[in-house]
Write a protein that holds these residues in place. Sequence first.
Motif, PDB file in Angstrom:
ATOM      1  N   ARG A 123       0.617  -1.120  -0.164  1.00  0.00           N
ATOM      2  CA  ARG A 123      -0.269   0.028  -0.039  1.00  0.00           C
ATOM      3  C   ARG A 123       0.554   1.408   0.107  1.00  0.00           C
ATOM      4  O   ARG A 123       1.989   1.002  -0.054  1.00  0.00           O
ATOM      5  N   TYR A 124       0.274   2.204  -0.601  1.00  0.00           N
ATOM      6  CA  TYR A 124       1.151   3.550   0.169  1.00  0.00           C
ATOM      7  C   TYR A 124       1.005   3.896   1.373  1.00  0.00           C
ATOM      8  O   TYR A 124       0.971   3.623   1.909  1.00  0.00           O
ATOM      9  N   ALA A 125       2.247   4.612   2.216  1.00  0.00           N
ATOM     10  CA  ALA A 125       2.697   5.235   2.707  1.00  0.00           C
ATOM     11  C   ALA A 125       2.088   5.438   3.269  1.00  0.00           C
ATOM     12  O   ALA A 125       1.364   5.755   4.350  1.00  0.00           O
ATOM     13  N   ARG A 126       1.603   6.701   2.338  1.00  0.00           N
ATOM     14  CA  ARG A 126       0.880   7.791   3.281  1.00  0.00           C
ATOM     15  C   ARG A 126       0.265   8.690   1.440  1.00  0.00           C
ATOM     16  O   ARG A 126       0.557   8.354   0.842  1.00  0.00           O
ATOM     17  N   ILE A 127      -0.685   9.064   2.297  1.00  0.00           N
ATOM     18  CA  ILE A 127      -1.889   9.178   0.801  1.00  0.00           C
ATOM     19  C   ILE A 127      -2.666  10.641   1.823  1.00  0.00           C
ATOM     20  O   ILE A 127      -2.918  11.236   2.249  1.00  0.00           O
ATOM     21  N   THR A 128      -3.284  11.689   0.839  1.00  0.00           N
ATOM     22  CA  THR A 128      -4.076  12.393   1.263  1.00  0.00           C
ATOM     23  C   THR A 128      -5.075  12.297   0.312  1.00  0.00           C
ATOM     24  O   THR A 128      -5.331  12.007  -0.996  1.00  0.00           O
ATOM     25  N   VAL A 129      -6.625  12.103   1.036  1.00  0.00           N
ATOM     26  CA  VAL A 129      -7.531  11.937   0.836  1.00  0.00           C
ATOM     27  C   VAL A 129      -8.692  13.287   0.582  1.00  0.00           C
ATOM     28  O   VAL A 129      -8.975  14.285   1.270  1.00  0.00           O
ATOM     29  N   LYS A 130      -9.526  13.599  -0.713  1.00  0.00           N
ATOM     30  CA  LYS A 130     -10.393  14.574  -0.167  1.00  0.00           C
ATOM     31  C   LYS A 130     -11.725  13.801  -0.198  1.00  0.00           C
ATOM     32  O   LYS A 130     -11.956  12.933  -1.311  1.00  0.00           O
ATOM     33  N   ALA A 131     -12.787  14.272   0.576  1.00  0.00           N
ATOM     34  CA  ALA A 131     -14.086  13.360  -0.041  1.00  0.00           C
ATOM     35  C   ALA A 131     -14.901  14.384   0.957  1.00  0.00           C
ATOM     36  O   ALA A 131     -14.746  15.516   1.226  1.00  0.00           O
ATOM     37  N   VAL A 132     -16.240  14.070   1.184  1.00  0.00           N
ATOM     38  CA  VAL A 132     -17.163  14.744   1.806  1.00  0.00           C
ATOM     39  C   VAL A 132     -17.843  13.749   2.652  1.00  0.00           C
ATOM     40  O   VAL A 132     -18.228  12.958   2.803  1.00  0.00           O
ATOM     41  N   SER A 133     -17.962  14.957   3.602  1.00  0.00           N
ATOM     42  CA  SER A 133     -18.496  13.563   5.170  1.00  0.00           C
ATOM     43  C   SER A 133     -20.243  13.836   4.973  1.00  0.00           C
ATOM     44  O   SER A 133     -20.577  14.179   4.608  1.00  0.00           O
ATOM     45  N   LEU A 134     -20.309  13.051   6.016  1.00  0.00           N
ATOM     46  CA  LEU A 134     -21.775  12.935   6.622  1.00  0.00           C
ATOM     47  C   LEU A 134     -22.286  14.410   6.546  1.00  0.00           C
ATOM     48  O   LEU A 134     -23.824  13.952   6.177  1.00  0.00           O
ATOM     49  N   GLU A 135     -21.457  15.549   7.016  1.00  0.00           N
ATOM     50  CA  GLU A 135     -22.520  16.660   7.474  1.00  0.00           C
ATOM     51  C   GLU A 135     -22.224  17.299   6.115  1.00  0.00           C
ATOM     52  O   GLU A 135     -22.766  18.406   6.283  1.00  0.00           O
ATOM     53  N   GLY A 136     -21.372  16.938   4.977  1.00  0.00           N
ATOM     54  CA  GLY A 136     -21.941  17.943   4.061  1.00  0.00           C
ATOM     55  C   GLY A 136     -20.483  18.802   3.533  1.00  0.00           C
ATOM     56  O   GLY A 136     -20.615  19.050   2.786  1.00  0.00           O
TER      57      GLY A 136
END
Length: 183
Positions: A123-136
């Motif tokens: 797996r990649y050791a470090r990642i940056t993730v963009k997403a939208v939370s349950l709260e929007g």
Amino acid sequence: MLTMEHIVREGHPALREPAAEVTLPPSEDDLHTLRSMIEFVMNSQNPEMAAEYGLRPGIGLAAPQLGVQKRMIAVHVYDKDGTLHSYALFNPKIVSHSVERTYLTTGEGCLSVDRDVPGYVPRYARITVKAVSLEGEEVKLRLKGLPAIVFQHEIDHLNGVMFYDHINKDDPFAVPEHAAPLE
Ligand SMILES: O=CN(O)CCNC(=O)c1cccc(Cl)c1Cl
Ligand code: NI
């Protein structure tokens, strides 16, 4: 509440079909599904609930494991410092990652796989993730260690990828290049 009966197993086409982006703002249905996913993961780690409902413990879950082809994941995992990383997210996307890789020396498991599949999963050791939370809210997460590994396992599920797809077929315990083990 979700139980093991809701989890699709290997052979079910949902596990190999890519999942579609969730239209935002999410429908009541999508909100309910994602809420039930994070609830399931938390319940699966609660000894009383797990025993009561026969839940196999998990540190994450992806909607295709419920036969829902939508880009939704839930993660509830403690890192080595004991910090809790608990997320229920729409449309997670890895926007950048390290060259360095890592792998769990214990290998990985999956609620959709009713067997042990031994071997190191690079797996990649470090990642940056963009997403939208349950709260929007839009979130940008910089992850390393076990949280980074779980996110990659879950996002793989959204792309129809299983953890054992990454295991070296000739030598499952070959140490991946540029990789540091995670005990
Ligand atoms: O997709 C999620 N699951 O299948 C839940 C069950 N698997 C685990 O909890 C698990 C176990 C070991 C390593 C990783 Cl990375 C994960 Cl995710
Ligand atoms: Ni899985």
